[in-house]
Write a protein that holds these residues in place. Structure first.
Motif, short mmCIF file in Angstrom:
data_model
loop_
_atom_site.label_atom_id
_atom_site.label_comp_id
_atom_site.label_asym_id
_atom_site.label_seq_id
_atom_site.Cartn_x
_atom_site.Cartn_y
_atom_site.Cartn_z
N TYR A 3 0.82 -1.20 0.00
CA TYR A 3 0.00 0.00 0.00
C TYR A 3 0.86 1.25 0.00
O TYR A 3 1.94 1.29 0.60
N ALA A 4 0.35 2.29 -0.62
CA ALA A 4 0.96 3.60 -0.48
C ALA A 4 0.78 4.05 0.97
O ALA A 4 -0.25 3.76 1.59
N ASP A 5 1.76 4.76 1.49
CA ASP A 5 1.67 5.22 2.88
C ASP A 5 0.42 6.05 3.12
O ASP A 5 -0.17 6.00 4.20
N SER A 6 0.01 6.79 2.11
CA SER A 6 -1.12 7.71 2.27
C SER A 6 -2.46 7.00 2.45
O SER A 6 -3.43 7.62 2.89
N VAL A 7 -2.51 5.71 2.11
CA VAL A 7 -3.79 4.98 2.21
C VAL A 7 -3.75 3.85 3.23
O VAL A 7 -4.78 3.20 3.47
N LYS A 8 -2.59 3.59 3.80
CA LYS A 8 -2.48 2.50 4.78
C LYS A 8 -3.46 2.70 5.93
O LYS A 8 -3.57 3.78 6.48
N GLY A 9 -4.14 1.62 6.28
CA GLY A 9 -5.10 1.69 7.37
C GLY A 9 -6.48 2.15 6.95
O GLY A 9 -7.43 2.06 7.72
N ARG A 10 -6.59 2.67 5.72
CA ARG A 10 -7.89 3.15 5.24
C ARG A 10 -8.40 2.34 4.05
O ARG A 10 -9.59 2.13 3.91
N PHE A 11 -7.48 1.90 3.19
CA PHE A 11 -7.84 1.16 1.99
C PHE A 11 -7.45 -0.30 2.17
O PHE A 11 -6.45 -0.62 2.81
N THR A 12 -8.25 -1.18 1.55
CA THR A 12 -7.94 -2.61 1.57
C THR A 12 -8.10 -3.18 0.17
O THR A 12 -9.16 -3.02 -0.45
N ILE A 13 -7.05 -3.83 -0.31
CA ILE A 13 -7.11 -4.48 -1.62
C ILE A 13 -7.36 -5.97 -1.40
O ILE A 13 -6.83 -6.57 -0.47
N SER A 14 -8.17 -6.53 -2.28
CA SER A 14 -8.45 -7.96 -2.19
C SER A 14 -8.71 -8.49 -3.59
O SER A 14 -8.87 -7.71 -4.54
N ARG A 15 -8.73 -9.79 -3.72
CA ARG A 15 -8.97 -10.37 -5.03
C ARG A 15 -9.93 -11.54 -4.88
O ARG A 15 -10.06 -12.16 -3.83
N ASP A 16 -10.63 -11.81 -5.97
CA ASP A 16 -11.49 -12.98 -6.06
C ASP A 16 -11.00 -13.77 -7.26
O ASP A 16 -11.28 -13.40 -8.40
N SER A 17 -10.24 -14.82 -7.00
CA SER A 17 -9.62 -15.56 -8.10
C SER A 17 -10.66 -16.21 -9.00
O SER A 17 -10.48 -16.28 -10.21
#
Length: 116
Positions: free
Chosen positions: A59-73
């Protein structure tokens, strides 16, 4: 040719939440990593978050703790859940996929506006 279809952008108030999704038109087994980048007017495109086929995230430092990336294979999608949005998160968000042959593809972009 790989196609990436993004969805989920829009207008949200500061402090609100928004989710982005990106569907890839290629076998999941060909994908090395997927991610989200953003580009505001007058600025360079910058990394927001990435996730590898092994599940490692960055994550970019500016979004850590606020954004979450996930995937659905199964659905060949990568998602970005954005919480506690700030006006400075306003940008066009682009989905990116890197294949195992190191080729890279971009989505068309989806606009996110954080404003009251």
């Amino acid at each position: 040719q790989v196609q990436l279809v993004e969805s989920g952008g829009g207008l949200v108030q500061p402090g609100g939440s928004l989710g982005l999704s990106c569907a890839a038109s290629i076998s999941i087994f060909s994908i090395s990593a997927m991610g989200w980048y953003r580009q505001a007017p007058g600025n360079e495109r910058e990394l927001v978050a990435t996730i590898t086929r092994g599940g490692s995230t960055n994550y970019a430092d500016s979004v850590k703790g606020r954004f979450t990336i996930s995937r659905d294979s199964a659905k060949k999608t990568v998602n970005l859940q954005m919480n506690s949005l700030k006006p400075e998160d306003t940008s066009v968000y682009f989905c990116n996929v890197v294949l195992i042959d190191r080729s890279s593809y971009w989505g068309q972009g989806t606009r996110v506006t954080v404003s009251s």
